[in-house]
Design a protein around this motif. Structure first.
Motif, PDB file in Angstrom:
ATOM      1  N   LYS A 278     -31.657  19.190  19.073  1.00  0.00           N
ATOM      2  CA  LYS A 278     -32.796  19.410  18.064  1.00  0.00           C
ATOM      3  C   LYS A 278     -32.353  19.122  16.800  1.00  0.00           C
ATOM      4  N   ALA A 279     -31.163  19.315  16.312  1.00  0.00           N
ATOM      5  CA  ALA A 279     -30.772  19.414  14.891  1.00  0.00           C
ATOM      6  C   ALA A 279     -30.682  17.836  14.623  1.00  0.00           C
ATOM      7  N   GLN A 280     -30.598  17.036  15.610  1.00  0.00           N
ATOM      8  CA  GLN A 280     -30.688  15.582  15.437  1.00  0.00           C
ATOM      9  C   GLN A 280     -32.146  15.053  14.791  1.00  0.00           C
ATOM     10  N   PHE A 281     -33.242  15.754  14.832  1.00  0.00           N
ATOM     11  CA  PHE A 281     -34.551  15.575  14.334  1.00  0.00           C
ATOM     12  C   PHE A 281     -34.664  15.918  13.069  1.00  0.00           C
ATOM     13  N   ASN A 282     -33.546  16.584  12.453  1.00  0.00           N
ATOM     14  CA  ASN A 282     -33.708  17.112  11.024  1.00  0.00           C
ATOM     15  C   ASN A 282     -33.112  15.911   9.981  1.00  0.00           C
ATOM     16  N   PRO A 283     -33.860  15.430   9.184  1.00  0.00           N
ATOM     17  CA  PRO A 283     -33.296  14.235   8.313  1.00  0.00           C
ATOM     18  C   PRO A 283     -32.530  14.742   7.336  1.00  0.00           C
ATOM     19  N   GLU A 284     -32.272  15.966   6.933  1.00  0.00           N
ATOM     20  CA  GLU A 284     -31.433  16.553   6.135  1.00  0.00           C
ATOM     21  C   GLU A 284     -29.902  16.900   6.582  1.00  0.00           C
ATOM     22  N   GLU A 285     -29.947  16.443   7.728  1.00  0.00           N
ATOM     23  CA  GLU A 285     -28.515  16.629   8.682  1.00  0.00           C
ATOM     24  C   GLU A 285     -27.735  15.416   8.349  1.00  0.00           C
ATOM     25  N   ARG A 286     -27.160  15.055   7.488  1.00  0.00           N
ATOM     26  CA  ARG A 286     -26.730  13.727   6.734  1.00  0.00           C
ATOM     27  C   ARG A 286     -25.643  13.222   7.903  1.00  0.00           C
ATOM     28  N   GLU A 287     -24.643  14.286   8.213  1.00  0.00           N
ATOM     29  CA  GLU A 287     -23.617  13.883   9.166  1.00  0.00           C
ATOM     30  C   GLU A 287     -24.100  13.559  10.479  1.00  0.00           C
ATOM     31  N   LEU A 288     -25.308  13.827  10.818  1.00  0.00           N
ATOM     32  CA  LEU A 288     -25.648  13.574  12.177  1.00  0.00           C
ATOM     33  C   LEU A 288     -26.412  12.062  12.027  1.00  0.00           C
ATOM     34  N   ALA A 289     -26.922  12.021  10.866  1.00  0.00           N
ATOM     35  CA  ALA A 289     -27.705  10.710  10.559  1.00  0.00           C
ATOM     36  C   ALA A 289     -26.751   9.486  10.650  1.00  0.00           C
ATOM     37  N   LEU A 290     -25.467   9.980   9.966  1.00  0.00           N
ATOM     38  CA  LEU A 290     -24.463   8.804  10.038  1.00  0.00           C
ATOM     39  C   LEU A 290     -23.936   8.393  11.426  1.00  0.00           C
ATOM     40  N   THR A 291     -24.017   9.404  12.292  1.00  0.00           N
ATOM     41  CA  THR A 291     -23.491   8.957  13.719  1.00  0.00           C
ATOM     42  C   THR A 291     -24.366   7.992  14.340  1.00  0.00           C
TER      43      THR A 291
END
Length: 372
Positions: A278-291
């Motif tokens: 679910k945290a993957q949906f949050n655009p503010e989670e920059r480290e997840l976005a990088l993965t």
């Protein structure tokens, strides 16, 4: 069995042409019309689970989470006396196998975002000796399987088939890097899935911060995403641990990892993995976005980011996927960030069981259905 161990954690690419069941609103309030004990589930969910569980051994458990926007729905089943029954197991702990690689890469992204290391930095300076033939290896190529390293190190002793990684320590890894290392491909030029590479990545990340991979995962990933029932050692899971089943359907020992922990040490629950998905949906989670940023094109059907494999659904939407398999467990996880849909499946079905591929097939059918 020893030959099979040489391919454990192998990426089993999904068959994207599998037939789909009814879609959309069928996930809610559908009447169950199949003869089983899952009357508490919708017909669609029940049919999918039954069809993918009936060939699994007795005492097999599946713990499933479907994430749709802010809602998480859990489905659990256990096969007993050849009957499939509902089970409240979203809080039970299973080995997640190679899904660990996504978490090791998330840790890498966290350190990169904080400027502590660079994604394309060489790992060599963190070792007090030259690698064989002075070969250079970067963090990026370890995370996206383009380092050229083989699936497993040549000096891994596979004589203990029930727990093959437990005795591979820093001593063996350092000997491999100094004297044995071979490359199957030129670095950065081709994809070759490597448990060794992921293990080396995790160990090196610990060296960069003067601590261990296990402590970094706890501090930077588990604590950050509220994963209170996730572990890197089976002994820490206590009574919540579901017993793994071997290829013959009988209980089998858990796998323990030393220096190669970054490739497969994660134990978790669907509750915890659903929070992470679910945290993957949050655009503010920059480290997840990088993965999730593509770093290499494997073929016209698949790219890879950091840890995640990037596939295309039958509807043309991009989703991020990884599976896992150990001697007693199989798992699968898929995330569609655009559609805000994800599926997590954990099971105690051996990766060596003939029907273990049903775990991936179920995961992909569920996300295809839930995403429309």
């Amino acid at each position: 069995m020893l030959a099979a161990l040489a391919i454990i954690f192998q990426l089993a690419l999904p068959v994207m042409g599998t037939p789909l069941y009814a879609k959309a609103e069928a996930f809610e309030n559908a009447e169950c019309n199949v003869p089983h004990a899952l009357s508490c589930y919708t017909a669609l969910i029940a049919d999918l689970i039954i069809s993918h569980t009936k060939d699994l051994p007795n005492q097999a458990q599946l713990s499933v989470a479907i994430i749709q926007n802010d809602r998480i729905t859990y489905y659990g089943v256990v096969k007993e006396n050849d009957s499939i029954k509902p089970a409240d197991n979203q809080g039970k702990v299973f080995e997640a196998g190679s899904i660990t690689k996504v978490f090791t890469s998330t840790l890498l992204a966290s350190l990169v975002n904080e400027g502590k290391i660079g994604l394309t930095d060489s790992i060599n300076p963190y070792y007090p000796f030259p690698f064989k033939e002075h070969r250079k290896i970067t963090f990026l190529t370890l995370a996206n399987h383009t380092s050229g390293l083989p699936r497993l190190p040549d000096n891994l002793d596979l004589s203990d088939a029930s727990n093959p990684y437990q005795n591979y320590t820093a001593k063996e890894l350092e000997a491999y890097l100094k004297m044995i290392m071979t490359l199957e491909n030129e670095p950065s030029e081709s994809y070759s899935y490597s448990n060794l590479g992921a293990g080396l990545l995790g160990y090196t990340l610990g060296l960069t911060q003067g601590t261990s991979l296990r402590e970094l995962l706890q501090e930077r990933v588990f604590d950050r995403y509220g994963m209170t029932a996730s572990f890197t050692r089976s002994v820490d899971a206590g009574e919540r641990l579901v017993v793994g089943l071997g290829a013959d359907g009988n209980p089998t020992p858990n796998w323990d990892f030393d220096v190669l922990a970054g490739g497969g040490c994660l134990l978790s629950t669907t509750e915890d993995l659903a929070r992470f998905a679910k945290a993957q949906f949050n655009p503010e989670e920059r480290e997840l976005a990088l993965t999730r940023v593509p770093t290499f094109e494997v073929n016209d059907k698949m790219k890879i980011g950091l840890g995640w494999h990037i596939l295309e659904s039958e509807t043309g939407e991009e989703f991020f996927w990884h599976n896992g398999g150990t001697g007693g467990y199989s798992s699968s996880m898929a995330v569609n960030v655009t559609g805000k849909v994800a599926v997590v499946i954990l099971s105690n079905v051996s990766a060596f069981h003939p029907a273990s591929g049903n775990i991936d097939r179920l995961c992909l059918e569920l996300i295809n259905n839930a995403g429309e």
